[in-house]
Design an enzyme around this catalytic site. Structure first.
Site, mmCIF file in Angstrom:
data_model
loop_
_atom_site.group_PDB
_atom_site.id
_atom_site.type_symbol
_atom_site.label_atom_id
_atom_site.label_comp_id
_atom_site.label_asym_id
_atom_site.label_seq_id
_atom_site.Cartn_x
_atom_site.Cartn_y
_atom_site.Cartn_z
ATOM 1 N N ARG A 152 -4.278 10.354 4.986
ATOM 2 C CA ARG A 152 -3.243 11.236 4.886
ATOM 3 C C ARG A 152 -2.679 11.271 3.778
ATOM 4 N NH1 ARG A 152 0.438 14.295 7.591
ATOM 5 N NH2 ARG A 152 2.538 13.949 6.982
ATOM 6 N N ARG A 166 -7.854 -0.726 5.680
ATOM 7 C CA ARG A 166 -6.953 0.087 4.905
ATOM 8 C C ARG A 166 -5.647 -0.337 4.433
ATOM 9 N NH1 ARG A 166 -5.394 4.117 8.344
ATOM 10 N NH2 ARG A 166 -4.520 5.133 6.447
ATOM 11 N N ASP A 197 5.973 0.618 11.944
ATOM 12 C CA ASP A 197 4.711 0.001 11.509
ATOM 13 C C ASP A 197 4.699 -1.426 12.179
ATOM 14 O OD1 ASP A 197 3.683 2.228 10.307
ATOM 15 O OD2 ASP A 197 3.940 1.822 8.242
ATOM 16 N N CYS A 241 -4.894 8.057 10.371
ATOM 17 C CA CYS A 241 -4.835 7.322 11.710
ATOM 18 C C CYS A 241 -4.391 8.355 12.731
ATOM 19 C CB CYS A 241 -3.802 6.173 11.693
ATOM 20 S SG CYS A 241 -4.427 4.802 10.729
ATOM 21 N N LYS A 259 0.697 -1.192 -0.274
ATOM 22 C CA LYS A 259 -0.104 -0.243 0.044
ATOM 23 C C LYS A 259 0.845 1.352 0.045
ATOM 24 C CE LYS A 259 -1.610 1.538 4.084
ATOM 25 N NZ LYS A 259 -1.680 2.998 4.341
ATOM 26 N N ASN A 260 2.058 1.342 0.804
ATOM 27 C CA ASN A 260 2.746 2.545 1.000
ATOM 28 C C ASN A 260 3.535 2.883 -0.288
ATOM 29 O OD1 ASN A 260 1.606 3.002 3.535
ATOM 30 N ND2 ASN A 260 3.154 2.123 4.848
ATOM 31 N N ILE A 290 9.200 7.468 16.331
ATOM 32 C CA ILE A 290 8.633 8.009 15.191
ATOM 33 C C ILE A 290 7.539 8.833 15.243
ATOM 34 C CG2 ILE A 290 8.116 7.604 12.938
ATOM 35 C CD1 ILE A 290 10.973 6.987 13.502
ATOM 36 N N ARG A 300 2.171 14.331 12.737
ATOM 37 C CA ARG A 300 2.420 13.861 11.436
ATOM 38 C C ARG A 300 2.280 15.146 10.421
ATOM 39 N NH1 ARG A 300 0.550 8.231 9.076
ATOM 40 N NH2 ARG A 300 -1.394 8.777 9.956
#
Length: 417
Positions: A92, A396, A304, A116, A22-23, A326, A121
């Site tokens: 986002r 998601r 993650d 999220c 996904k990313n 993070i 962020r």
């Protein structure tokens, strides 16, 4: 609204194919805005976030067609430069259309993004970089408005490492006049995947995967075809599932090189990790040993994977310390893991996890994408039944997670509430 129900106690064995990332897919799909003609992308995961960005691209005037895991996008006739709140608020990553629109059309109006609840962020680094490239930025009524007759190359330093910021500015710089140098750039595989796609489109980019990326802008880009890289976080989640349940699981369609930090930590817990080309075999050890974890930007241990690894440490022998560097709010899942019997104490950015003999099923609530995955993992080993509510978060980022878990022996299903 759906919920996922897990009955714990099964040892996971078998083979799972890992989906596209996904990313990686989100910025690559957005990059189609940079060129006329049809771009074709394969191995695109079927996820809510993917559907959201495709709707956004269509709202801008792009023609989008999809079949199974292949998506074709033609942005020749863009009809709009505004990304409205209703489409942006849920994700986002929608901010990734900002720089391609400015680079291609000279202007963009993009709603401030949602997503999220794992930390602030902010997008200030995106905007600072775009201003360095010559754009004027105005924020009003919840929208970012950016304009530039023609972007110009610049030397840009990111105050902190930002993955989407690096990706956004890299796309803008690809069509800017002159040379741009991005310093303290993100090194994630997803950044490299986007750079590879831009190069196939005709961009001139060197250094992707390092902290310094150099882009020599070109006047135009051409459409291309590409395959989305495998999802390293999905793979990592299934790796933890195998170790957690005393299992023996083989993951296919992987990029093991992207998982070095996760492999190293799993092996420290006593699990065996065997690399076989583009496959990974994870065999659980006799017991789960406790190890300390500190999240870092790539190539360090990924944030993650922090929630999933916390579940593993909750079932380990001894005590472990998990430090989150993070995102400031990424321990929201701790309260739900405690409901299942985990012994976790949080102080600021540090969690102390003391292994327990057993977790116990209970109703729990997902707070974000990776927290959802951690609750599924906990349910796999909890005594009795665990009900996970608000699973739209997991949809998601994980494609049919309950189906894949069942393939390797989990007792898991989805119910309508």
């Amino acid at each position: 609204m759906d919920k996922i129900v897990v009955e714990g106690g099964n040892c996971l064995t078998g083979t799972v194919a890992i989906s596209g990332a996904k990313n990686a897919a989100l910025p690559i799909l957005a990059s189609a805005l940079l060129t006329d003609g049809m771009c074709t992308f394969t191995n695109v995961p079927d996820l809510q976030d993917i559907r959201s960005i495709l709707l956004l691209l269509e709202s801008l005037g792009a023609t989008v067609t999809s079949d199974a895991h292949t998506v074709a996008i033609d942005a020749t006739n863009l009809a709009a430069s505004e990304a409205p709140y209703d489409l942006v608020r849920k994700m986002r990553a929608s901010i990734l259309v900002l720089c391609p629109l400015v680079a291609r059309l000279g202007h963009a109006r993009v709603s401030l993004p949602g997503g999220c609840a794992i930390g602030a962020r902010p997008i200030n680094l995106h905007l600072k970089g775009l201003e360095r490239l010559g754009a004027t930025i105005d924020i009003r009524h919840g929208y970012v408005e950016a304009r530039a007759r023609r972007l110009k190359g610049a030397d840009i330093y990111f105050d902190t490492v930002t993955v989407t910021g690096t990706e956004n500015i890299m796309m803008a710089a690809a069509l800017a006049d002159g040379v741009s140098v991005l310093r303290n750039a993100a090194r994630e595989p997803e950044v490299v995947a986007l750079a590879d796609v831009l190069v196939k489109m005709g961009a001139s980019i060197q250094g992707a995967g390092t902290a310094v990326i150099t882009i020599n802008g070109v006047k135009e880009l051409r459409p291309t075809q590409t395959e989305i890289i495998p999802d390293r976080i999905e793979a990592g989640t299934f790796m933890v599932a195998a170790a957690l349940t005393g299992g023996d699981v083989t993951l296919t369609h992987c990029q093991p090189a992207h998982l070095s930090a996760v492999c190293d930590k799993l092996q420290q817990t006593g699990a065996n990790v065997e690399i076989q080309g583009t496959s990974l075999r994870i065999t659980a050890g006799q017991a789960i040993g406790s190890v300390d974890v500190r999240t870092q930007t790539y190539p360090g241990f990924p944030t993650d994977m922090q929630a999933q690894f916390m579940v593993l440490m909750s079932c380990a022998e001894g005590q472990s310390i998990i430090k989150e560097t993070i995102f400031e709010n990424r321990f929201i899942h701790v309260s739900e893991l405690r409901r299942l019997g985990a012994d976790i104490t949080v102080s600021g950015d540090t969690a102390v996890v003391r292994g327990v003999k057993s977790l116990f099923g209970a109703p729990v609530m997902a707070s974000d994408l990776r927290a959802s995955a951690s609750l599924v993992l906990a349910g796999l080993v909890a005594e009795g039944v665990t009900e996970i509510n608000r699973v739209y978060h997991i949809d998601r980022g994980y494609e049919q997670i309950e189906d894949k878990m069942r393939q390797i022996g989990a007792s898991i299903w989805r119910e309508k509430m």
